[in-house]
Scaffold this active site. Structure first.
Site, mmCIF file in Angstrom:
data_model
loop_
_atom_site.group_PDB
_atom_site.id
_atom_site.type_symbol
_atom_site.label_atom_id
_atom_site.label_comp_id
_atom_site.label_asym_id
_atom_site.label_seq_id
_atom_site.Cartn_x
_atom_site.Cartn_y
_atom_site.Cartn_z
ATOM 1 N N GLY A 300 0.835 -1.195 0.000
ATOM 2 C CA GLY A 300 0.000 0.000 0.000
ATOM 3 C C GLY A 300 0.868 1.243 0.000
ATOM 4 O O GLY A 300 1.950 1.267 -0.573
ATOM 5 N N GLU A 301 0.365 2.300 0.634
ATOM 6 C CA GLU A 301 1.078 3.577 0.783
ATOM 7 C C GLU A 301 1.222 4.339 -0.535
ATOM 8 O O GLU A 301 1.720 5.448 -0.541
ATOM 9 C CB GLU A 301 2.482 3.391 1.374
#
Length: 335
Positions: A300-301
């Site tokens: 993610g991120e």
């Protein structure tokens, strides 16, 4: 006319027809969005939306809820993977508190768009009220509207929120009328017993809310505050005629929700990678798209966006800098 001009420009570069593969598709897409045969990328941004999820307290994640605010602090300190990759590729990064269950100090470089501390537990009630969901959409839009003032024309979105693969699995199941079990993966790294527990919990959650079909109703009931803000942000990016870099499973669920409301948004989307989350490849296929990378990421991120950005740059650069057959005095006729 523009479509023909773009294809002609691409085809008459000094290469065999189609030899640059997916980069040619990318160059065409970018040219169509920007309405030019000489596209450019200006002031790229990556926005990470962070929020907590009420369903995390039911044990759907391998990590405790506290990790959400701890990782936000890591982002702000510049120590996360997304910080490293954004620095490497000169991408501006913004961190947004969409609904983290924590009181952050006021002196941080954190964009405060907190609607409430955490979504509600969907085993007991919808994740958000209608008013909270609408506020989240508007908050996401406002973040992008402000970034647009910097002349940014390409933007990616990431997220941080323990429990958000569960919310995304529920949303995907409802958006595409799929069995929930086909939309569930291991998230942050569940073992077999934890995965079965996640399946049981999410199956129970769906049974609580029959006959929900409208995209916004699905997101309000099953989603999260960071997902809702990402939906609003993507819609505003489309309105601002930006290119939208789509990260992994959760970001793709957000764009799928926006696509259900406005199919034209897909023309602005660049799907940066296929994540290791089980349902992501299936979801990209349901949208009729292909991804640039497959690195087995599941972080993610927005990390996939940052890693794919140099390839997007390459698609623009070959359009602008590569010689045509005519310019280079090279024959384009095979023998």
């Amino acid at each position: 006319m523009l479509a023909e001009q773009l294809q002609h420009t691409i085809d008459f570069k000094t290469k065999p027809l189609g030899a640059l593969g997916h980069l040619e598709y990318l160059a065409n897409k970018i040219g169509m969005v920007q309405k030019t045969v000489a596209p450019e990328l200006l002031n790229p941004h990556l926005v990470v939306f962070a929020a907590d999820h009420g369903i995390a307290t039911a044990g759907v994640s391998a990590y405790p809820q506290e990790v959400t605010y701890q990782m936000v602090m890591n982002f702000l300190g510049g120590g996360a993977a997304i910080n490293v990759f954004c620095r490497q590729h000169h991408i501006a990064i913004k961190i947004v508190d969409a609904g983290v269950n924590f009181d952050f100090p006021e002196d941080l470089e954190l964009i405060d768009k907190k609607v409430r501390k955490s979504s509600r537990n969907i085993l007991e009630e919808p994740a958000m009220t209608v008013e909270e969901y609408q506020q989240a959409l508007e908050n996401g839009r406002s973040v992008v509207a402000e970034i647009a003032e910097t002349r940014c024309n390409i933007i990616g979105f990431g997220e941080m929120g323990i429990g958000n693969t569960s919310a995304s699995s529920l949303m995907m199941s409802q958006l595409f009328d799929l069995p929930i079990v086909s939309c569930i993966g291991r998230g942050t790294g569940l073992n077999d017993d934890q995965l079965q527990n996640k399946i049981n919990i999410l199956s129970a959650a769906i049974e609580n809310y029959p006959r929900i079909s409208a995209p916004d109703d699905i997101a309000q009931t099953f989603g999260g505050l960071e997902i809702a803000q990402m939906i609003g942000a993507m819609e505003e990016a489309y309105r601002q005629n930006m290119l939208i870099m789509v990260d992994g499973f959760i970001a793709t669920v957000a764009v799928a929700t926006a696509w259900k409301k406005n199919p034209e948004i897909i023309n602005h989307c660049i799907f940066c990678h296929v994540s290791d989350e089980k349902a992501h490849l299936q979801l990209i296929g349901l949208l009729g798209q292909k991804a640039l990378l497959n690195l087995n990421l599941r972080l993610g991120e927005g990390t996939g966006c940052a890693l794919a950005y140099p390839l997007i740059q390459s698609a623009v650069n070959f359009m602008n800098e590569m010689s045509s057959f005519e310019d280079a005095h090279v024959s384009n006729k095979p023998s």
